[in-house]
Design an enzyme around this catalytic site. Structure first.
Site, PDB file in Angstrom:
ATOM      1  N   ASN A   9       3.640  22.136 -33.446  1.00  0.00           N
ATOM      2  CA  ASN A   9       2.261  21.644 -33.509  1.00  0.00           C
ATOM      3  C   ASN A   9       1.809  21.853 -34.944  1.00  0.00           C
ATOM      4  O   ASN A   9       1.476  22.965 -35.348  1.00  0.00           O
ATOM      5  CB  ASN A   9       1.405  22.446 -32.525  1.00  0.00           C
ATOM      6  CG  ASN A   9      -0.031  21.962 -32.479  1.00  0.00           C
ATOM      7  OD1 ASN A   9      -0.446  21.122 -33.287  1.00  0.00           O
ATOM      8  ND2 ASN A   9      -0.795  22.492 -31.546  1.00  0.00           N
ATOM      9  N   ARG A  90       3.636  17.705 -31.179  1.00  0.00           N
ATOM     10  CA  ARG A  90       2.304  17.316 -30.715  1.00  0.00           C
ATOM     11  C   ARG A  90       1.697  16.347 -31.732  1.00  0.00           C
ATOM     12  O   ARG A  90       1.657  16.638 -32.928  1.00  0.00           O
ATOM     13  CB  ARG A  90       1.421  18.553 -30.604  1.00  0.00           C
ATOM     14  CG  ARG A  90       0.029  18.188 -30.174  1.00  0.00           C
ATOM     15  CD  ARG A  90      -0.887  19.379 -30.198  1.00  0.00           C
ATOM     16  NE  ARG A  90      -2.163  18.997 -29.629  1.00  0.00           N
ATOM     17  CZ  ARG A  90      -3.305  19.608 -29.910  1.00  0.00           C
ATOM     18  NH1 ARG A  90      -3.334  20.612 -30.754  1.00  0.00           N
ATOM     19  NH2 ARG A  90      -4.419  19.205 -29.361  1.00  0.00           N
ATOM     20  N   HIS A 179      -6.727  16.212 -25.970  1.00  0.00           N
ATOM     21  CA  HIS A 179      -6.329  17.327 -25.095  1.00  0.00           C
ATOM     22  C   HIS A 179      -5.581  16.830 -23.855  1.00  0.00           C
ATOM     23  O   HIS A 179      -5.527  17.526 -22.836  1.00  0.00           O
ATOM     24  CB  HIS A 179      -7.557  18.116 -24.589  1.00  0.00           C
ATOM     25  CG  HIS A 179      -8.202  18.993 -25.609  1.00  0.00           C
ATOM     26  ND1 HIS A 179      -9.541  19.306 -25.574  1.00  0.00           N
ATOM     27  CD2 HIS A 179      -7.697  19.644 -26.680  1.00  0.00           C
ATOM     28  CE1 HIS A 179      -9.845  20.104 -26.584  1.00  0.00           C
ATOM     29  NE2 HIS A 179      -8.750  20.320 -27.282  1.00  0.00           N
ATOM     30  N   HIS A 207     -11.453  22.007 -20.293  1.00  0.00           N
ATOM     31  CA  HIS A 207     -10.632  22.658 -21.339  1.00  0.00           C
ATOM     32  C   HIS A 207     -11.606  23.171 -22.389  1.00  0.00           C
ATOM     33  O   HIS A 207     -12.148  22.401 -23.186  1.00  0.00           O
ATOM     34  CB  HIS A 207      -9.656  21.633 -21.926  1.00  0.00           C
ATOM     35  CG  HIS A 207      -8.823  22.161 -23.064  1.00  0.00           C
ATOM     36  ND1 HIS A 207      -7.458  22.325 -22.992  1.00  0.00           N
ATOM     37  CD2 HIS A 207      -9.170  22.573 -24.304  1.00  0.00           C
ATOM     38  CE1 HIS A 207      -7.006  22.820 -24.125  1.00  0.00           C
ATOM     39  NE2 HIS A 207      -8.026  22.966 -24.955  1.00  0.00           N
ATOM     40  N   ASN A 210     -11.608  26.264 -28.809  1.00  0.00           N
ATOM     41  CA  ASN A 210     -12.409  26.011 -29.994  1.00  0.00           C
ATOM     42  C   ASN A 210     -12.850  24.547 -29.974  1.00  0.00           C
ATOM     43  O   ASN A 210     -14.010  24.216 -30.153  1.00  0.00           O
ATOM     44  CB  ASN A 210     -11.571  26.368 -31.213  1.00  0.00           C
ATOM     45  CG  ASN A 210     -12.424  26.514 -32.425  1.00  0.00           C
ATOM     46  OD1 ASN A 210     -13.625  26.751 -32.329  1.00  0.00           O
ATOM     47  ND2 ASN A 210     -11.821  26.333 -33.573  1.00  0.00           N
ATOM     48  N   ARG A 240     -18.007  21.766 -33.622  1.00  0.00           N
ATOM     49  CA  ARG A 240     -18.392  20.352 -33.467  1.00  0.00           C
ATOM     50  C   ARG A 240     -19.586  20.217 -32.540  1.00  0.00           C
ATOM     51  O   ARG A 240     -19.680  20.927 -31.539  1.00  0.00           O
ATOM     52  CB  ARG A 240     -17.225  19.539 -32.887  1.00  0.00           C
ATOM     53  CG  ARG A 240     -16.031  19.478 -33.787  1.00  0.00           C
ATOM     54  CD  ARG A 240     -14.934  18.594 -33.193  1.00  0.00           C
ATOM     55  NE  ARG A 240     -13.640  19.069 -33.632  1.00  0.00           N
ATOM     56  CZ  ARG A 240     -12.573  19.204 -32.847  1.00  0.00           C
ATOM     57  NH1 ARG A 240     -12.617  18.863 -31.576  1.00  0.00           N
ATOM     58  NH2 ARG A 240     -11.453  19.677 -33.341  1.00  0.00           N
ATOM     59  N   GLU A 383       0.383  23.896 -23.061  1.00  0.00           N
ATOM     60  CA  GLU A 383       0.684  22.598 -23.678  1.00  0.00           C
ATOM     61  C   GLU A 383       2.119  22.553 -24.188  1.00  0.00           C
ATOM     62  O   GLU A 383       2.768  21.511 -24.137  1.00  0.00           O
ATOM     63  CB  GLU A 383      -0.302  22.336 -24.821  1.00  0.00           C
ATOM     64  CG  GLU A 383      -1.696  22.017 -24.318  1.00  0.00           C
ATOM     65  CD  GLU A 383      -2.770  22.126 -25.390  1.00  0.00           C
ATOM     66  OE1 GLU A 383      -3.121  23.262 -25.776  1.00  0.00           O
ATOM     67  OE2 GLU A 383      -3.263  21.089 -25.845  1.00  0.00           O
TER      68      GLU A 383
END
Ligand code: ADP
Length: 397
Positions: A9, A90, A179, A207, A210, A240, A383
């Site tokens: 990732n 990913r 996600h 989910h 962060n 965000r 994941e």
């Protein structure tokens, strides 16, 4: 064929990796390289020898992959090309083009690069990791697993923004979500925990990390999700804003003279819990509330309020909800967020038992009372395992 998969990732200044044994689901090694491109990089590797920590310059992703190979060679486990079934990568944005994982070749690399216009913060570093890993392991199949793939099943009513059709078509403007790998893993695993086939259950997955997103999953298929063209839309996140009236942007442009980059920075990096409370980390926000900080208290109320809005909306879209699953850093660890986000929904058959809910959850846990119409659970996401499984399924198909 061996079923070990190296999952990578790769972010703008970091590379997370995990060597996964797909049969057992175990991580044989995990690691993280941070501060790539800065004067000193920080490196952590956990393998059979325990944890190794290093500080050294890691100028770019190519150097990062070389460091990872050294760590495996020195501290184990063995990482031999002929023992790797695949390397799984990913990738955040696969657009409409990738409804599932893809075997990486030059054309797939080019497509990931083209899709960077939709994910300028994510796809370029994802691609740097892919290129470096292909260079280091030219004989192992590389599989790109996209965060958007699970949401390619959204119906037009859910993915279409109500703007000029031609503009939307010309610039590929629609909801793609994100996600997806986590939402797929958690919704499927939730069905298993209920003793049913995924096709038989409707699940709302929250989910909350962060980055945070909600997905409505009907019979194993994503039918609505809170992230949009980019991961900015939807829930309140660490830094965000999530949903906001787009006119705020024109207004700030006009009255505050803010540029596009400044607005991007404001909404992606200086908003959410950070903007409201001064910290993006939920643990700090709770500490501040305990110390009497009013801004932190309001920040949490905004956070719960938004989650509740999405749960209500997705309940309406699904018609019938079998389960609500909390996952990721906050979803798995923060009992205060879990109980408050679902408070007052008893008339919808949604309740959280305070004793079952208490504490951090390292394993799958039902937190609703016995006999609840809607089963509320904590399901730790994985994941990396999902990416590894998809990679193996693709290369052995
Ligand atoms: P991401 O993968 O999106 O970076 P994670 O899923 O790892 O994020 O979640 C990170 C967040 O989880 C942290 O910012 C923090 O707010 C929250 N978190 C982690 N541990 C706890 C805890 N014990 N209590 C409350 N929140 C926690």
């Amino acid at each position: 064929m061996s079923a070990h998969v190296l999952v990578i990732n790769s972010g703008s200044s970091s590379i997370k990796y995990q060597l996964v044994d797909v049969e057992s689901g175990d991580a044989m090694a995990t690691g993280l390289i941070e501060r790539i491109g800065q004067p000193t990089g920080s490196i952590r590797h956990e393998g059979p020898d325990g944890t190794t920590k290093l500080e050294q310059p890691v100028p770019d992703h190519e150097a990062g992959i070389a460091v990872i190979l050294d760590l495996f060679a020195t501290h184990g486990p063995r990482l031999a090309a002929d023992e790797l079934a695949a390397i799984g990568h990913r990738v955040v944005q696969g657009g409409s083009r990738f409804p599932g994982p893809a075997l990486v070749d030059d054309a797939v690399e080019a497509a990931i690069s083209e899709l960077a216009t939709l994910a300028p913060l994510h796809n370029p570093p994802n691609l740097s990791g892919i290129r470096a890993a292909r260079h280091a392991f030219p004989t192992v199949p590389h599989v790109a697993v996209f965060d958007t793939s699970f949401h390619t099943t959204l119906p037009p009513a859910a993915y279409t923004y109500a703007i000029d059709r031609q503009v939307a078509a010309d610039y590929a403007i629609r909801r793609y979500g994100a996600h997806g790998t986590s939402h797929l893993y958690v919704s499927r695993h939730t069905a298993e925990l209920l003793g049913k086939d995924p096709s038989e259950v409707n699940v709302i997955v929250l989910h909350l990390g962060n980055g945070a997103s909600a997905t409505a999953v009907r019979g194993g298929v994503s039918v609505e999700t809170s992230m949009g063209l980019t991961p900015l839309e939807g829930l309140v996140m660490g830094t965000r804003s999530g949903d906001i009236d787009p006119a705020v942007l024109f207004h700030l442009q006009r009255v505050a003279g803010m540029t596009t980059d400044e607005l991007d920075d404001l909404l992606n990096r200086r908003s959410g819990m950070l903007g409201l409370s001064g910290s993006s980390d939920m643990r700090d926000v709770h500490d501040a509330v305990a110390a009497g900080d009013e801004n932190a208290r309001t920040a949490l109320e905004v956070y719960y309020h938004r989650i509740k809005s999405y749960v209500g909306s997705y309940y309406a879209h699904l018609g019938h909800v079998d389960a609500i699953a909390f996952t990721a850093g906050i979803g798995e660890n923060d009992d205060i967020v879990r109980i408050n986000s679902l408070a007052g929904l008893e008339r919808l058959g949604i309740a959280v038992d305070p004793e079952r809910n208490a504490g951090r959850k390292k394993a799958d846990t039902v937190i609703s009372p016995d006999g609840s119409e809607v089963t509320v659970l904590v399901v730790p996401t994985n994941e990396e395992l999902e990416i590894a499984r998809q990679a193996v399924a693709l290369v052995t198909a």
